[in-house]
Design a protein around this motif. Structure first.
Motif, PDB file in Angstrom:
ATOM      1  N   LEU A 129       0.785  -1.534  -0.139  1.00 55.91           N
ATOM      2  CA  LEU A 129       0.100   0.293  -0.042  1.00 55.91           C
ATOM      3  C   LEU A 129       1.315   1.281   0.158  1.00 55.91           C
ATOM      4  O   LEU A 129       1.476   1.408   0.414  1.00 55.91           O
ATOM      5  N   ASP A 130       0.388   1.593  -1.099  1.00 64.58           N
ATOM      6  CA  ASP A 130       2.001   3.000  -0.746  1.00 64.58           C
ATOM      7  C   ASP A 130       1.074   4.656  -0.845  1.00 64.58           C
ATOM      8  O   ASP A 130       0.201   5.177  -1.201  1.00 64.58           O
ATOM      9  N   GLU A 131       1.250   4.828   0.380  1.00 64.91           N
ATOM     10  CA  GLU A 131       0.794   6.258   1.641  1.00 64.91           C
ATOM     11  C   GLU A 131      -1.505   5.769   1.041  1.00 64.91           C
ATOM     12  O   GLU A 131      -1.962   6.910   0.467  1.00 64.91           O
ATOM     13  N   PRO A 132      -1.642   4.871   0.859  1.00 66.72           N
ATOM     14  CA  PRO A 132      -3.075   5.252   1.554  1.00 66.72           C
ATOM     15  C   PRO A 132      -4.090   5.966   1.967  1.00 66.72           C
ATOM     16  O   PRO A 132      -5.886   6.040   2.078  1.00 66.72           O
ATOM     17  N   ALA A 133      -3.635   6.523   2.686  1.00 63.34           N
ATOM     18  CA  ALA A 133      -4.237   8.023   3.588  1.00 63.34           C
ATOM     19  C   ALA A 133      -3.659   9.026   3.514  1.00 63.34           C
ATOM     20  O   ALA A 133      -4.341   9.666   3.819  1.00 63.34           O
ATOM     21  N   ALA A 134      -3.026   9.645   2.140  1.00 71.81           N
ATOM     22  CA  ALA A 134      -2.735  11.038   1.559  1.00 71.81           C
ATOM     23  C   ALA A 134      -3.908  11.582   1.250  1.00 71.81           C
ATOM     24  O   ALA A 134      -4.980  10.646   0.040  1.00 71.81           O
ATOM     25  N   GLY A 135      -4.648  12.238   1.173  1.00 69.10           N
ATOM     26  CA  GLY A 135      -5.585  13.174   0.911  1.00 69.10           C
ATOM     27  C   GLY A 135      -6.916  12.722   1.807  1.00 69.10           C
ATOM     28  O   GLY A 135      -8.225  13.440   1.245  1.00 69.10           O
ATOM     29  N   LEU A 136      -7.121  11.901   2.682  1.00 62.72           N
ATOM     30  CA  LEU A 136      -7.794  11.487   3.830  1.00 62.72           C
ATOM     31  C   LEU A 136      -7.914  12.383   4.536  1.00 62.72           C
ATOM     32  O   LEU A 136      -7.265  13.659   5.359  1.00 62.72           O
ATOM     33  N   ASN A 137      -9.539  12.475   4.861  1.00 65.73           N
ATOM     34  CA  ASN A 137      -9.320  13.286   6.553  1.00 65.73           C
ATOM     35  C   ASN A 137      -9.083  12.008   8.230  1.00 65.73           C
ATOM     36  O   ASN A 137      -9.702  11.679   7.372  1.00 65.73           O
ATOM     37  N   ARG A 156     -11.327  11.431   9.855  1.00 66.94           N
ATOM     38  CA  ARG A 156     -12.256  10.365  10.555  1.00 66.94           C
ATOM     39  C   ARG A 156     -11.648   9.108   9.203  1.00 66.94           C
ATOM     40  O   ARG A 156     -11.930   7.939  10.000  1.00 66.94           O
ATOM     41  N   GLU A 157     -11.775   9.459   7.724  1.00 70.32           N
ATOM     42  CA  GLU A 157     -11.752   8.799   6.845  1.00 70.32           C
ATOM     43  C   GLU A 157     -10.260   7.883   7.111  1.00 70.32           C
ATOM     44  O   GLU A 157     -10.942   6.492   6.816  1.00 70.32           O
ATOM     45  N   THR A 158      -9.434   8.696   7.577  1.00 69.32           N
ATOM     46  CA  THR A 158      -7.723   7.883   8.174  1.00 69.32           C
ATOM     47  C   THR A 158      -7.991   6.396   8.939  1.00 69.32           C
ATOM     48  O   THR A 158      -6.777   6.010   9.851  1.00 69.32           O
ATOM     49  N   ALA A 159      -9.241   7.883  10.714  1.00 69.34           N
ATOM     50  CA  ALA A 159      -9.675   6.437  11.698  1.00 69.34           C
ATOM     51  C   ALA A 159     -10.074   5.324  10.350  1.00 69.34           C
ATOM     52  O   ALA A 159     -10.144   4.132  11.001  1.00 69.34           O
ATOM     53  N   GLU A 160     -11.247   5.713   9.578  1.00 71.28           N
ATOM     54  CA  GLU A 160     -11.723   4.081   9.406  1.00 71.28           C
ATOM     55  C   GLU A 160     -10.516   2.737   8.328  1.00 71.28           C
ATOM     56  O   GLU A 160     -11.124   2.343   8.569  1.00 71.28           O
ATOM     57  N   LEU A 161      -9.108   3.792   7.884  1.00 69.49           N
ATOM     58  CA  LEU A 161      -8.281   3.143   7.397  1.00 69.49           C
ATOM     59  C   LEU A 161      -8.021   2.300   7.854  1.00 69.49           C
ATOM     60  O   LEU A 161      -7.952   1.318   7.876  1.00 69.49           O
ATOM     61  N   THR A 162      -7.495   3.293   9.406  1.00 72.08           N
ATOM     62  CA  THR A 162      -6.293   2.278  10.110  1.00 72.08           C
ATOM     63  C   THR A 162      -7.530   0.640  10.615  1.00 72.08           C
ATOM     64  O   THR A 162      -7.022  -0.409  10.911  1.00 72.08           O
ATOM     65  N   GLU A 163      -8.661   1.263  10.651  1.00 72.03           N
ATOM     66  CA  GLU A 163      -9.621   0.197  11.259  1.00 72.03           C
ATOM     67  C   GLU A 163      -9.286  -1.147  10.767  1.00 72.03           C
ATOM     68  O   GLU A 163      -9.234  -2.033  11.030  1.00 72.03           O
ATOM     69  N   ARG A 164      -9.676  -0.893   9.271  1.00 71.65           N
ATOM     70  CA  ARG A 164      -9.705  -1.791   8.269  1.00 71.65           C
ATOM     71  C   ARG A 164      -8.879  -2.300   8.029  1.00 71.65           C
ATOM     72  O   ARG A 164      -8.277  -3.756   8.216  1.00 71.65           O
ATOM     73  N   LEU A 165      -7.087  -1.750   7.826  1.00 73.05           N
ATOM     74  CA  LEU A 165      -6.258  -2.125   7.198  1.00 73.05           C
ATOM     75  C   LEU A 165      -5.863  -3.598   9.332  1.00 73.05           C
ATOM     76  O   LEU A 165      -5.528  -4.234   8.735  1.00 73.05           O
ATOM     77  N   ALA A 166      -5.846  -2.823  10.215  1.00 71.29           N
ATOM     78  CA  ALA A 166      -6.075  -3.698  11.539  1.00 71.29           C
ATOM     79  C   ALA A 166      -6.631  -4.817  11.470  1.00 71.29           C
ATOM     80  O   ALA A 166      -6.458  -6.410  11.836  1.00 71.29           O
ATOM     81  N   ASP A 167      -7.577  -4.738  10.676  1.00 73.57           N
ATOM     82  CA  ASP A 167      -9.071  -6.071  10.579  1.00 73.57           C
ATOM     83  C   ASP A 167      -8.688  -7.304   9.610  1.00 73.57           C
ATOM     84  O   ASP A 167      -8.464  -8.166   9.967  1.00 73.57           O
TER      85      ASP A 167
END
Ligand SMILES: Nc1ncnc2c1ncn2[C@@H]1O[C@H](COP(=O)(O)OP(=O)(O)O)[C@@H](O)[C@H]1O
Ligand SMILES: [Mg+2]
Lengths: 262, 386
Positions: A169-177, A179-190
């Protein structure tokens, strides 16, 4: 890997394991994306070898790496098929098995059961990833019409749809706000918890990196300057120096900055 | 208002500047030899017309009409059109001329549908499509002449041979895209024509090949009147076959991969798609359709020469695809009627054909830059169709 006189990465070695996230961090221009490009066959290393489970990656073409070594990736600048729908984007990721089932289109053209079953299977796989990434409601929407955050998710879901053993994954959180970043983090952990996939994560957002990674590799000027657990990296003097060398304050990991201050 | 005047004035000046060499001078043949005459009024007229046109255009808000017809309506339109085409020769007004013209239009519809696989689906801009049409035509003519094979045996052979040429063209252009690809394919089209012109012993050179046998049906030969109608049904069948092929392929993994290739080649590679195979298969499939159309063309005309396979033909076929709205099968039919049918109908105005062609292109580009019908239907859905 050299570009003319510039050595973009050299002598970097590290390991990735299933159910683990290995983060790769470093200042801009450190060679992180170049590392991914070598790994996934988009660049051919000027010298050296890259192996995954014994497969010599440096000898394979990019599309062979995706199929034979089962490495999937996303891009720093999102690369979707914008005019195609979300579901179609995922179906393209199932190309190889579908192509085989359609006997290079012959069985597909004749509408044989063998192909229809394979197509139903592919849709099922796609639907599973759509569910996991909360994209089911958008299945028949054009990918290009999705908001940025959803596009990032779709790109990851599409990569996962190829059934990889290694996901880059190349900078998946770039440009996310946030809330979206937190959501992404949770997905990755999952993903890390439930799927037997090894993950490599390039990310500047330290909240994501420190939150989900098992192991961190720090690059600077194409060399590995440190490696270890998030706890160790936060305190590594070489890492602090590399980040302080940057003029761009944004890139300074908050924790590192805090440590320097005291 | 001032901005509008300024833009109009600028457009007028540009027209005058271009018009000076194109319209301003005229060679006159007098007793003393050739001399150059100046025609300032023509340039002034160009200036005036373009300025006024621009002024009016800027004022008019061209409505962006959306033909966002729901897909089931489109389907019905398609079925209706097919039914109309099937019954055309039986209609009272359809004399020999009408059926003959419809045959011509259908050839271009078929070529458009074939090229659409390459340009519309796979996104490979091909300016040399006519080369495969020529390969199909000459292979039927030559097979018939040398081996006395019937049309129905030559037809698939011609298709396969054209597909083979598609592969041959595909190899050198694999690394190219966009403008570069267009230029190389244009060159390839021209190469084929030059070979046809110069390989006199095989192709007859500029004299072409004549006496190409007419098609028969299970050994039945036709009177000239019946043949027109028979040929019409043959091309209708062939065109519908290509249509069905294109529609089916679009829903198969190969078709989705072609579209993905058009959208983003790098993403395709990262998903394990082999761009080489995809490009070659798109070229070959498109070329096969052109080859089939070509051998039909040869049997219909009974005579072929390199004249029929100039770059102009490639341009017309591409214009049909672009005008129709890339990816829209019905749009291509409309565009073919517009660009091939109407000019045939207004034969008397043959000399203005290119002018009308240009005007139609400019209008479409102003009014609907993405083609007459351009909404894309998804190849697969999770939910029900809207
Ligand atoms: N295709 C290329 N040609 C030349 N130089 C390149 C190329 N790709 C990357 N580089 C250079 O390699 C270095 C590392 O870049 P990159 O891997 O993109 O860094 P990052 O860690 O920010 O992702 C940079 O100096 C960059 O300019
Ligand atoms: Mg980068």
């Amino acid at each position: 890997m050299r570009f003319g006189g510039l050595t973009a990465i050299a002598g970097v070695s590290f390991q990735a394991h299933p159910n683990q996230i290995t983060a790769i961090i470093g200042p801009n221009g450190a060679g992180k994306t170049t590392l991914f490009n070598c790994l996934t066959g988009f660049y051919r290393p000027s010298a050296g070898r890259i192996t995954l489970n014994g497969l010599p990656l440096e000898r394979l073409a990019d599309h062979q790496i995706a199929r034979q070594a089962r490495i999937a990736r996303t891009f720093q600048n999102i690369r979707l098929f914008p005019m195609m729908t979300v579901l179609e984007n995922l179906m393209v990721a199932r190309h190889a098995p579908l192509m085989k089932a359609s006997l290079f289109s012959v069985a597909g053209l004749l509408g044989l059961k063998r192909y229809r079953d394979a197509e139903a299977d592919a849709i099922e796989v796609a639907r599973r990833w759509l569910d996991r990434f909360d994209l089911t409601a958008f299945a028949d929407t054009e990918a290009g019409a999705l908001p940025h955050g959803k596009q990032r998710h779709l790109e990851i879901a599409r990569a996962l749809c190829t059934d990889p053993v290694l996901l880059c994954l190349d900078e998946p959180a770039a440009g996310l706000n946030p809330r979206e970043t937190a959501e992404l983090t949770e997905r990755l952990a999952d993903l890390r918890r439930t799927d037997d996939i090894a993950m490599l994560l390039i990310e500047h957002d330290m909240s994501v990196v420190m939150g989900v990674s098992d192991h961190i590799v720090v690059l600077d000027h194409g060399r590995k300057i440190a490696e270890g657990s998030p706890f160790e990296i936060k305190r590594d003097p070489a890492v602090i120096r590399a980040y302080l060398g940057e003029t761009d304050d944004e890139a300074l990991p908050p924790d590192v900055a805090g440590d320097v201050a005291c | 208002m001032l901005a509008r005047l300024k833009s109009a004035l600028l457009a007028g000046l540009a027209a005058a500047l271009l018009g000076l060499p194109l319209l301003g001078f005229r060679l006159t043949d007098s007793a003393t030899g050739l001399s150059l005459a100046l025609r300032p009024w023509w340039v002034a007229a160009a200036f005036g017309v373009v300025m006024a046109g621009r002024f009016v255009m800027d004022g008019l808000r061209l409505p962006d009409i959306q033909f966002q017809a729901p897909h089931d309506i489109r389907r019905q339109a398609g079925l209706g059109l097919t039914l109309f085409a099937a019954l055309l020769p039986l209609l009272p007004f359809a004399g020999r001329n009408v059926v003959d013209m419809a045959t011509m239009v259908l050839i271009y519809v078929m070529l458009g549908w074939g090229l659409n696989i390459v340009v519309g689906l796979a996104g490979l801009l091909d300016l040399g499509f006519v080369a495969f049409y020529a390969v199909g035509a000459y292979s039927y003519a030559l097979f018939a002449q040398y081996f006395h094979l019937s049309f129905w045996i030559c037809l698939p052979l011609a298709g396969m041979l054209a597909a083979l040429f598609g592969l041959v063209l595909g190899f050198p252009v694999l690394r190219l895209r966009g403008d570069y690809l267009a230029i190389v394919t244009l060159g390839f089209g021209e190469m084929i024509r030059q070979v046809l012109l110069n390989w006199q012993s095989l192709t007859g050179g500029p004299r072409g090949l004549s006496g190409i046998p007419r098609p028969t049906l299970f050994g039945v030969t036709f009177t000239p009147e019946a043949r027109v109608i028979f040929l019409y049904y043959v091309i209708l069948g062939l065109a519908l076959m290509v249509n069905l092929l294109a529609l089916r392929l679009r829903r198969l993994p190969i078709g989705r991969a072609w579209e993905a290739l058009r959208e983003d080649e790098i993403a395709c590679r990262s998903l394990g798609l082999n761009p080489t195979l995809l490009k070659l298969s798109a070229f070959a499939t498109g070329a096969m359709c052109a080859g089939l159309a070509g051998s039909f063309f040869a049997t219909r005309q009974g005579f072929i020469s390199p004249e029929s396979f100039t770059f102009m033909e490639s341009a017309v076929i591409l214009a049909i695809v672009v005008l129709g709205g890339m990816g829209s099968q019905i749009g291509i039919v409309l565009a073919a009627v517009l660009l091939v049918g109407l000019p045939e109908w207004f034969r008397e105005f043959q000399q203005y054909r290119m002018l009308a062609f240009g005007i139609v292109m400019v209008l479409i580009m102003l009014w609907r830059p993405s083609g007459l019908l351009s909404a894309r239907a998804p190849s697969i859905r999770l939910g029900p169709a809207p």
